[in-house]
Design a protein around this motif. Structure first.
Motif, PDB file in Angstrom:
ATOM      1  N   UNK A   1       0.826  -1.204   0.000  1.00 24.73           N
ATOM      2  CA  UNK A   1       0.000   0.000   0.000  1.00 24.73           C
ATOM      3  C   UNK A   1       0.861   1.255   0.000  1.00 24.73           C
ATOM      4  N   UNK A   2       1.901   1.259   0.826  1.00 24.74           N
ATOM      5  CA  UNK A   2       2.793   2.422   0.862  1.00 24.74           C
ATOM      6  C   UNK A   2       3.494   2.601  -0.483  1.00 24.74           C
ATOM      7  N   UNK A   3       3.921   1.465  -1.060  1.00 21.57           N
ATOM      8  CA  UNK A   3       4.587   1.536  -2.346  1.00 21.57           C
ATOM      9  C   UNK A   3       3.658   2.101  -3.406  1.00 21.57           C
ATOM     10  N   UNK A   4       2.418   1.621  -3.424  1.00 17.55           N
ATOM     11  CA  UNK A   4       1.453   2.113  -4.411  1.00 17.55           C
ATOM     12  C   UNK A   4       1.179   3.595  -4.232  1.00 17.55           C
TER      13      UNK A   4
ATOM     14  N   UNK B   1       1.855   8.840  -6.474  1.00 15.61           N
ATOM     15  CA  UNK B   1       2.139  10.263  -6.304  1.00 15.61           C
ATOM     16  C   UNK B   1       3.295  10.682  -7.201  1.00 15.61           C
ATOM     17  N   UNK B   2       4.332   9.852  -7.250  1.00 13.52           N
ATOM     18  CA  UNK B   2       5.477  10.165  -8.107  1.00 13.52           C
ATOM     19  C   UNK B   2       5.080  10.179  -9.575  1.00 13.52           C
ATOM     20  N   UNK B   3       4.244   9.210  -9.985  1.00 13.31           N
ATOM     21  CA  UNK B   3       3.807   9.171 -11.376  1.00 13.31           C
ATOM     22  C   UNK B   3       2.981  10.404 -11.735  1.00 13.31           C
ATOM     23  N   UNK B   4       2.085  10.803 -10.846  1.00 11.08           N
ATOM     24  CA  UNK B   4       1.271  11.988 -11.113  1.00 11.08           C
ATOM     25  C   UNK B   4       2.147  13.226 -11.271  1.00 11.08           C
ATOM     26  N   UNK B   5       3.163  13.322 -10.432  1.00  9.52           N
ATOM     27  CA  UNK B   5       4.053  14.478 -10.521  1.00  9.52           C
ATOM     28  C   UNK B   5       4.864  14.443 -11.822  1.00  9.52           C
ATOM     29  N   UNK B   6       5.395  13.273 -12.154  1.00 11.71           N
ATOM     30  CA  UNK B   6       6.215  13.145 -13.366  1.00 11.71           C
ATOM     31  C   UNK B   6       5.400  13.446 -14.615  1.00 11.71           C
TER      32      UNK B   6
ATOM     33  N   UNK C   1       7.575   5.271 -14.322  1.00 15.76           N
ATOM     34  CA  UNK C   1       8.607   5.828 -13.444  1.00 15.76           C
ATOM     35  C   UNK C   1      10.004   5.405 -13.884  1.00 15.76           C
ATOM     36  N   UNK C   2      10.149   4.166 -14.349  1.00 18.24           N
ATOM     37  CA  UNK C   2      11.478   3.719 -14.792  1.00 18.24           C
ATOM     38  C   UNK C   2      11.865   4.356 -16.112  1.00 18.24           C
ATOM     39  N   UNK C   3      10.875   4.697 -16.939  1.00 16.15           N
ATOM     40  CA  UNK C   3      11.173   5.304 -18.243  1.00 16.15           C
ATOM     41  C   UNK C   3      11.527   6.779 -18.120  1.00 16.15           C
ATOM     42  N   UNK C   4      11.038   7.447 -17.075  1.00 17.67           N
ATOM     43  CA  UNK C   4      11.250   8.892 -16.942  1.00 17.67           C
ATOM     44  C   UNK C   4      12.728   9.282 -16.982  1.00 17.67           C
TER      45      UNK C   4
END
Length: 531
Positions: free
Chosen positions: A59-62, A67-72, A502-505
């Motif tokens: 859950x924490x990871x998700x 959040x990181x994906x939305x920001x990126x 996230x890995x592609x960013x």
């Protein structure tokens, strides 16, 4: 080193390599035990740490990953469309200028494979699980959830828009990413004699740092990004297999527990295959897969609304070509639009970027002796056209059935993309037979793709050695399966898509550096300097 024998295409989710093909990429001068280097240990440590976090704190990871994906995507998602478009322009400039005469090899080199065999291998490079998962699901989803709200849901205009935006996700933009990697790696290895890694290509741009910590960091990024791209395919494959088995048996087999069990079983198979070095059987499986895919395509074309499918194929292709620049620059303007892009176009572009180096090595492998002009025009054009036909036939058949018969395939696909392909087959004759064929296709894609992935990750993490240690291949086989299983457990398809983006960013910067370095190398080429 023994001479190569003509390689036969092995579809993979997404490419094919065999250990005994020990290609003409130069071996690195290293001692037998030095394959377990800094790149290997750094990559393994990162992946194991990720598996631990995702497994113990899903859950924490998700939450953190979302959040990181939305920001990126909110801040730099535009780069996932703009950079592939820029690569298309660069590749066409290289093809139609004096650079186009340069061969991927010495000036007197000629292609290793006949053109028809070369094209067949190109098509096999990225044919895989994604074409089963999204062959129906993407177009029919777009029909009832139109891209960017440009058309009315369920209208005839929405049919054309659904296909042309699918072509955007699977066409020239994707192949431009593959082509720039393939061209750079092919030129670096076949013409300059470098190892088959990404880091040496950056030498014109960063000098000696390409052989030091910076270069190793790039190779680690290649490994991590490729592994996440592969595990997404494996997760999709497990979902498709469980869906197909449910349709065939009438039992409820679509639970995450069943899917993880499927991953575990097939992980044992492809890891054993990679470690054993047995490749000829896999070659025959690959040929079988290509024949089955073609047969299924022809069956659906003939069993479905044939004339209607042909008409919408050409109409959609014309609309895609006519509005190419417009839809290539169509970025989200509001939150709902951004969410749609995250689920579709941004995810697809990130997926292709994560596969870029892997597919690039394969394209370089089979393209020795080709001119840059031949390479660019065929790699950009032929697979894009064939994939457009695939989506028109499968996706078009489903859209026609929803519009004319109210079958509800699209509404179900919006809720769960894994239901779409088998939902279409359920509306056609010989459902039981075609469902079995589809499951067999996914299994074959699963095994051959993961086998290839295991081998290539082992090569990259062994400093380019084309015969990596079996223990290294065993590690990557286990980590590939474990990552796919953990991501399915942690969050299903959404988790798979999130980690790919996230890995592609950060890998986007590698692509830009690669393109710059390629141009720098080409400008110094003796053939260019003489002209």
């Amino acid at each position: 080193m023994p001479q190569d024998t003509p390689a036969e295409p092995r579809p993979a989710g997404q490419t094919t390599f065999l250990p005994e093909e020990a290609e003409r990429f130069p071996e690195s001068p290293q001692s037998p035990g030095s394959s377990l280097n800094a790149v290997f240990w750094s990559s393994v440590t990162l992946i194991v740490a990720f598996i631990a976090v995702a497994g113990f704190w899903p859950e924490r990871m998700n939450t953190a990953a979302s959040a990181a994906m939305n920001w990126v995507t909110a801040t730099s998602g535009w780069s996932l469309l703009i950079i592939p478009l820029a690569l298309i322009g660069l590749l066409l400039v290289l093809a139609f200028t004096r650079f186009g005469r340069i061969r991927l090899g010495p000036d007197d080199s000629r292609p290793e494979y006949p053109t028809y065999a070369w094209i067949a291998m190109l098509l096999g490079a990225v044919m895989g699980i994604g074409l089963i998962t999204y062959g129906v699901a993407e177009p029919v989803s777009h029909l009832f959830d139109p891209p960017h709200g440009l058309t009315e849901a369920g209208s005839q205009e929405a049919v054309i828009d659904a296909l042309r935006f699918t072509f955007l996700d699977w066409g020239i933009h994707a192949w431009a990413v593959f082509a720039i990697f393939g061209l750079a790696i092919g030129y670096s290895t076949h013409r300059l004699g470098n190892k088959g890694l990404v880091s040496p290509i950056l030498r014109p741009l960063i000098g000696r740092h390409a052989d030091g910590a910076v270069g190793k960091t790039v190779d680690v990024m290649v490994i991590v990004s490729t592994l996440f791209g592969t595990t997404t395919s494996l997760g999709l494959g497990a979902a498709q297999i469980s869906q197909g088995l449910s349709q065939i048996t009438g039992l409820e087999l679509t639970t995450s527990g069943v899917q993880i069990s499927i991953i575990a079983l097939i992980t044992l198979i492809f890891t054993a295959s990679a470690m054993s070095g047995v490749g000829r059987g896999i070659r025959y499986l690959s040929q079988t897969t290509m024949v089955l895919a073609a047969a299924l395509l022809i069956f659906v074309l003939l069993a479905g609304p044939t004339s209607w499918l042909i008409n919408i194929f050409f109409r959609s292709l014309g609309s895609y070509a006519g509005g190419f620049v417009e839809i290539s620059l169509m970025l989200p303007t509001e939150a709902d639009d951004l969410q749609w892009m995250q689920w579709w176009t941004y995810f697809m572009m990130a997926w292709w970027i994560s596969w870029g180096a892997f597919v690039g090595v394969f394209l370089a492998r089979i393209s020795r002796g080709r001119t840059i002009r031949q390479f660019v025009l065929v790699v950009l054009g032929v697979p894009s056209l064939v994939f457009s036909l695939w989506f028109s036939v499968f996706g078009g058949s489903a859209m026609w059935m929803d519009l004319e018969r109210g079958t509800g395939i699209g509404e179900a696909a919006v809720e769960d993309v894994n239901t779409a392909f088998f939902g279409l087959l359920d509306q056609l004759p010989l459902t039981a037979l075609t469902s079995v064929v589809a499951v067999v296709l996914v299994v074959l894609y699963f095994v051959t793709g993961a086998d290839s992935n295991t081998y290539v990750l082992s090569v990259i993490s062994s400093d380019g050695r084309m015969n990596p240690q079996r223990s290294v291949m065993g590690v990557w086989g286990v980590l590939t399966g474990a990552t796919a299983a953990v991501l399915l457990y942690a969050g299903g398809l959404q988790a798979l898509q999130t980690v790919v983006m996230l890995s592609a960013a950060p890998f986007i910067f590698v692509i830009l550096a690669l393109a710059v370095s390629l141009v720098m190398m080409l400008r110094r080429d003796p053939l260019v300097l003489k002209s």
